[in-house]
Design a protein around this motif. Structure first.
Motif: not given
Length: 246
Positions: A129, A132-133, A136-137, A139, A150, A152
């Motif tokens: 996990s 970063i996608t 992802t809100k 970072t 990210p 988490l």
């Protein structure tokens, strides 16, 4: 030089060991020498005081700690495992140890997403996990790997021992937007957006809120720093005899 139970150094009792060394209680704790059923100090028995089996709790990793130290917002264990499972939330993660079978390993937030060379879980859960996608809100720069990672949910608003035990190294994003309301210290604008900031950043001296309101603090004693809104509220927050200002 003689040392007695009344000898203190920065709020810690001094322990004279059999090796003629002088240790503080913090050093004893970090060396797993508190409550180990072995008198380690020649000048005091405080290292084994209050350690009856009825007052001890076994953590998920198997380590036994005084029950009163669990979820008290203070990292009594150097990896903060005593603050890992609180109010129904888990900070960091537990996994099977990479090297030792049948051993549960606790990975504190700063041990997550640190790169393959910092993986200690058998199934590599501590590096999962971490990609970063588009979803992802938030970072930040990881404190050790310096890579962008990210933030988490299991890293947000976790108690920390010192700066080196925090997940984010560039900005305290990991101490914002707390899932557990019990860990919220203040609500404020952070980078222009309303958010919550953890209680651990109150009076910490590091700016997180845009208006720096979390550091609007007073020092009623040499060993206590307290936010001005906690003054004269009927609840005692300072105990200079027990909690030194770090």
């Amino acid at each position: 030089m003689e040392f007695s139970n009344s000898d203190l150094l920065c709020g810690n009792y001094l322990c004279k060991t059999d090796f003629n060394s002088i240790w503080t209680t913090n050093l004893l704790k970090n060396n797993d020498s508190l409550c180990n059923d072995i008198p380690d100090c020649s000048n005091t028995d405080l290292d084994e005081t209050g350690c009856s089996k009825t007052n001890m709790t076994e953590l998920k990793s198997g380590k036994k700690v005084p029950s009163g130290t669990i979820c008290d917002d203070i990292c009594d264990e150097i990896n903060c495992e005593d603050e890992a499972s609180c109010n129904g939330f888990t900070y960091g993660l537990y996994c099977d140890h990479e090297a030792y079978e049948e051993k549960v390993n606790y990975r504190q937030p700063t041990g997550l997403c640190g790169g393959e060379n910092r993986t200690f879980c058998r199934e590599k859960e501590d590096s999962a996990s971490c990609t970063i996608t588009s979803e992802t809100k938030t970072t930040c720069k990881h404190r050790y790997s310096k890579e962008t990672v990210p933030v988490l949910d299991i890293t947000r608003c976790a108690a920390f021992f010192k700066d080196w035990s925090r997940y984010c190294g560039d900005f305290a994003w990991d101490q914002t937007n707390c899932s557990d309301s019990a860990r919220v210290g203040v609500s404020c604008l952070v980078k222009g957006y309303m958010s919550t900031v953890s209680k651990y950043m109150i009076c910490y001296g590091e700016k997180t809120c845009d208006d720096n309101i979390e550091n609007n603090c007073l020092n009623p004693s040499k060993t206590c720093s307290i936010h001005k809104h906690r003054m004269c509220d009927g609840d005692p927050d300072c105990d200079s005899a027990l909690i030194p200002l770090l």
